[in-house]
Design a protein around this motif. Structure first.
Motif, PDB file in Angstrom:
ATOM      1  N   VAL A  15       0.812  -1.212   0.000  1.00  0.00           N
ATOM      2  CA  VAL A  15       0.000   0.000   0.000  1.00  0.00           C
ATOM      3  C   VAL A  15       0.844   1.259   0.000  1.00  0.00           C
ATOM      4  N   ARG A  16       0.173   2.310  -0.405  1.00  0.00           N
ATOM      5  CA  ARG A  16       0.709   3.659  -0.305  1.00  0.00           C
ATOM      6  C   ARG A  16      -0.333   4.470   0.450  1.00  0.00           C
ATOM      7  N   LEU A  17       0.104   5.229   1.437  1.00  0.00           N
ATOM      8  CA  LEU A  17      -0.792   6.133   2.151  1.00  0.00           C
ATOM      9  C   LEU A  17      -0.619   7.509   1.541  1.00  0.00           C
ATOM     10  N   ARG A  18      -1.728   8.108   1.144  1.00  0.00           N
ATOM     11  CA  ARG A  18      -1.678   9.394   0.456  1.00  0.00           C
ATOM     12  C   ARG A  18      -2.829  10.279   0.904  1.00  0.00           C
ATOM     13  N   ALA A  19      -2.701  11.562   0.648  1.00  0.00           N
ATOM     14  CA  ALA A  19      -3.776  12.502   0.972  1.00  0.00           C
ATOM     15  C   ALA A  19      -5.024  12.140   0.161  1.00  0.00           C
ATOM     16  N   LEU A  20      -6.173  12.367   0.766  1.00  0.00           N
ATOM     17  CA  LEU A  20      -7.426  12.130   0.055  1.00  0.00           C
ATOM     18  C   LEU A  20      -7.677  13.248  -0.943  1.00  0.00           C
ATOM     19  N   GLU A  21      -8.291  12.884  -2.051  1.00  0.00           N
ATOM     20  CA  GLU A  21      -8.621  13.822  -3.111  1.00  0.00           C
ATOM     21  C   GLU A  21     -10.137  13.921  -3.251  1.00  0.00           C
ATOM     22  N   PRO A  22     -10.655  15.029  -3.784  1.00  0.00           N
ATOM     23  CA  PRO A  22     -12.091  15.121  -4.024  1.00  0.00           C
ATOM     24  C   PRO A  22     -12.626  13.982  -4.896  1.00  0.00           C
ATOM     25  N   SER A  23     -11.786  13.469  -5.799  1.00  0.00           N
ATOM     26  CA  SER A  23     -12.208  12.367  -6.670  1.00  0.00           C
ATOM     27  C   SER A  23     -12.425  11.057  -5.899  1.00  0.00           C
ATOM     28  N   ASP A  24     -11.995  11.003  -4.638  1.00  0.00           N
ATOM     29  CA  ASP A  24     -12.196   9.807  -3.819  1.00  0.00           C
ATOM     30  C   ASP A  24     -13.612   9.712  -3.255  1.00  0.00           C
ATOM     31  N   ALA A  25     -14.410  10.746  -3.433  1.00  0.00           N
ATOM     32  CA  ALA A  25     -15.751  10.799  -2.839  1.00  0.00           C
ATOM     33  C   ALA A  25     -16.624   9.621  -3.265  1.00  0.00           C
ATOM     34  N   GLU A  26     -16.533   9.193  -4.520  1.00  0.00           N
ATOM     35  CA  GLU A  26     -17.381   8.102  -4.995  1.00  0.00           C
ATOM     36  C   GLU A  26     -17.087   6.808  -4.237  1.00  0.00           C
ATOM     37  N   SER A  27     -15.814   6.533  -3.998  1.00  0.00           N
ATOM     38  CA  SER A  27     -15.449   5.333  -3.236  1.00  0.00           C
ATOM     39  C   SER A  27     -15.949   5.437  -1.807  1.00  0.00           C
ATOM     40  N   LEU A  28     -15.753   6.584  -1.170  1.00  0.00           N
ATOM     41  CA  LEU A  28     -16.204   6.778   0.210  1.00  0.00           C
ATOM     42  C   LEU A  28     -17.725   6.602   0.318  1.00  0.00           C
ATOM     43  N   TYR A  29     -18.442   7.151  -0.648  1.00  0.00           N
ATOM     44  CA  TYR A  29     -19.897   7.019  -0.654  1.00  0.00           C
ATOM     45  C   TYR A  29     -20.309   5.543  -0.777  1.00  0.00           C
ATOM     46  N   ARG A  30     -19.665   4.835  -1.681  1.00  0.00           N
ATOM     47  CA  ARG A  30     -19.985   3.413  -1.884  1.00  0.00           C
ATOM     48  C   ARG A  30     -19.710   2.611  -0.618  1.00  0.00           C
ATOM     49  N   TRP A  31     -18.571   2.859   0.003  1.00  0.00           N
ATOM     50  CA  TRP A  31     -18.218   2.123   1.221  1.00  0.00           C
ATOM     51  C   TRP A  31     -19.170   2.456   2.359  1.00  0.00           C
ATOM     52  N   ASN A  32     -19.509   3.745   2.503  1.00  0.00           N
ATOM     53  CA  ASN A  32     -20.403   4.152   3.586  1.00  0.00           C
ATOM     54  C   ASN A  32     -21.811   3.606   3.401  1.00  0.00           C
ATOM     55  N   SER A  33     -22.135   3.192   2.189  1.00  0.00           N
ATOM     56  CA  SER A  33     -23.454   2.625   1.913  1.00  0.00           C
ATOM     57  C   SER A  33     -23.472   1.107   2.028  1.00  0.00           C
ATOM     58  N   ASP A  34     -22.322   0.495   2.264  1.00  0.00           N
ATOM     59  CA  ASP A  34     -22.215  -0.960   2.326  1.00  0.00           C
ATOM     60  C   ASP A  34     -22.324  -1.423   3.781  1.00  0.00           C
ATOM     61  N   PRO A  35     -23.367  -2.182   4.125  1.00  0.00           N
ATOM     62  CA  PRO A  35     -23.542  -2.608   5.519  1.00  0.00           C
ATOM     63  C   PRO A  35     -22.418  -3.497   6.033  1.00  0.00           C
ATOM     64  N   ASP A  36     -21.770  -4.263   5.165  1.00  0.00           N
ATOM     65  CA  ASP A  36     -20.645  -5.092   5.612  1.00  0.00           C
ATOM     66  C   ASP A  36     -19.462  -4.226   6.035  1.00  0.00           C
ATOM     67  N   VAL A  37     -19.200  -3.180   5.283  1.00  0.00           N
ATOM     68  CA  VAL A  37     -18.082  -2.286   5.590  1.00  0.00           C
ATOM     69  C   VAL A  37     -18.368  -1.516   6.882  1.00  0.00           C
ATOM     70  N   GLY A  38     -19.575  -1.038   7.033  1.00  0.00           N
ATOM     71  CA  GLY A  38     -19.924  -0.209   8.179  1.00  0.00           C
ATOM     72  C   GLY A  38     -20.384  -0.955   9.414  1.00  0.00           C
ATOM     73  N   ARG A  39     -20.357  -2.270   9.370  1.00  0.00           N
ATOM     74  CA  ARG A  39     -20.916  -3.067  10.473  1.00  0.00           C
ATOM     75  C   ARG A  39     -20.365  -2.682  11.836  1.00  0.00           C
ATOM     76  N   TRP A  40     -19.070  -2.491  11.961  1.00  0.00           N
ATOM     77  CA  TRP A  40     -18.458  -2.208  13.261  1.00  0.00           C
ATOM     78  C   TRP A  40     -17.993  -0.750  13.382  1.00  0.00           C
ATOM     79  N   MET A  41     -18.494   0.116  12.514  1.00  0.00           N
ATOM     80  CA  MET A  41     -18.088   1.523  12.555  1.00  0.00           C
ATOM     81  C   MET A  41     -19.162   2.370  13.211  1.00  0.00           C
ATOM     82  N   VAL A  42     -18.726   3.421  13.873  1.00  0.00           N
ATOM     83  CA  VAL A  42     -19.653   4.404  14.419  1.00  0.00           C
ATOM     84  C   VAL A  42     -19.987   5.349  13.275  1.00  0.00           C
ATOM     85  N   ASN A  43     -21.201   5.260  12.802  1.00  0.00           N
ATOM     86  CA  ASN A  43     -21.620   6.081  11.667  1.00  0.00           C
ATOM     87  C   ASN A  43     -22.676   7.080  12.103  1.00  0.00           C
TER      88      ASN A  43
END
Length: 175
Positions: free
Chosen positions: A7-35
């Protein structure tokens, strides 16, 4: 940028919003997260565009798989104060195809090394739901130790209450 073998750790870009939205909408991903409440794609885009610069107090980075050049998760250190030398870490991998393959472990090691070596932290702490054994296994592998338990502090989407485990890693304990 912080780069390992996977992996590479990098600053987030505005273009990353689509991935974040998809992940935040996935119940498996968010199962143990405080949302919080659900956000629209437009709201997430706006947050990405207006996000403050990374600073000592809050370093938020995207986790990118080197073999694909694709964002697979997010990691951050927050609440750091130079006078105290402590920070709290959070991480999640949103791309389920990358779970259990070492990407999260390497991202944790890179971020903790950055916290200790660059930020001069003494302690990095995190909270994890007790039943999230796969995450706890990764944290232990990196060197985190369990410090305590906050009883029934997490409410799952099923309404059930779960204990939260406080874990920490001191400078010099990273494995």
């Amino acid at each position: 940028m912080l780069t390992g073998k996977l992996v590479r750790l990098r600053a987030l870009e505005p273009s990353d919003a689509e991935s974040l939205y998809r992940w935040n909408s996935d119940p498996d991903v968010g199962r143990w997260m405080v949302n919080g409440h659900p956000l629209s794609l437009a709201q997430i885009r706006k947050r990405c565009e207006e996000r403050k610069e990374n600073s000592y107090e809050h370093v938020l980075l995207g986790i990118e798989a080197l073999d694909e050049g694709k964002l697979i998760g997010v990691i951050d250190l927050e609440g750091a104060e130079p006078e105290v030398g402590n920070a709290e870490l959070t991480i999640y991998l949103g791309e389920k195809s990358h779970w259990g393959k070492g990407y999260g472990t390497e991202a944790m090691r890179l971020m903790c090394a950055y916290g200790f070596n660059v930020m001069r932290l003494h302690l990095i702490a995190l909270w994890v739901v007790a039943e999230n054994e796969s995450a706890r296994r990764v944290y232990r592998k990196v060197g985190f130790q369990e410090d305590g338990r906050h009883r029934e502090a997490f409410r799952g989407e099923d309404g059930k209450r779960y204990d939260m485990i406080l874990m920490s890693l001191l400078n010099g304990e990273l494995t």
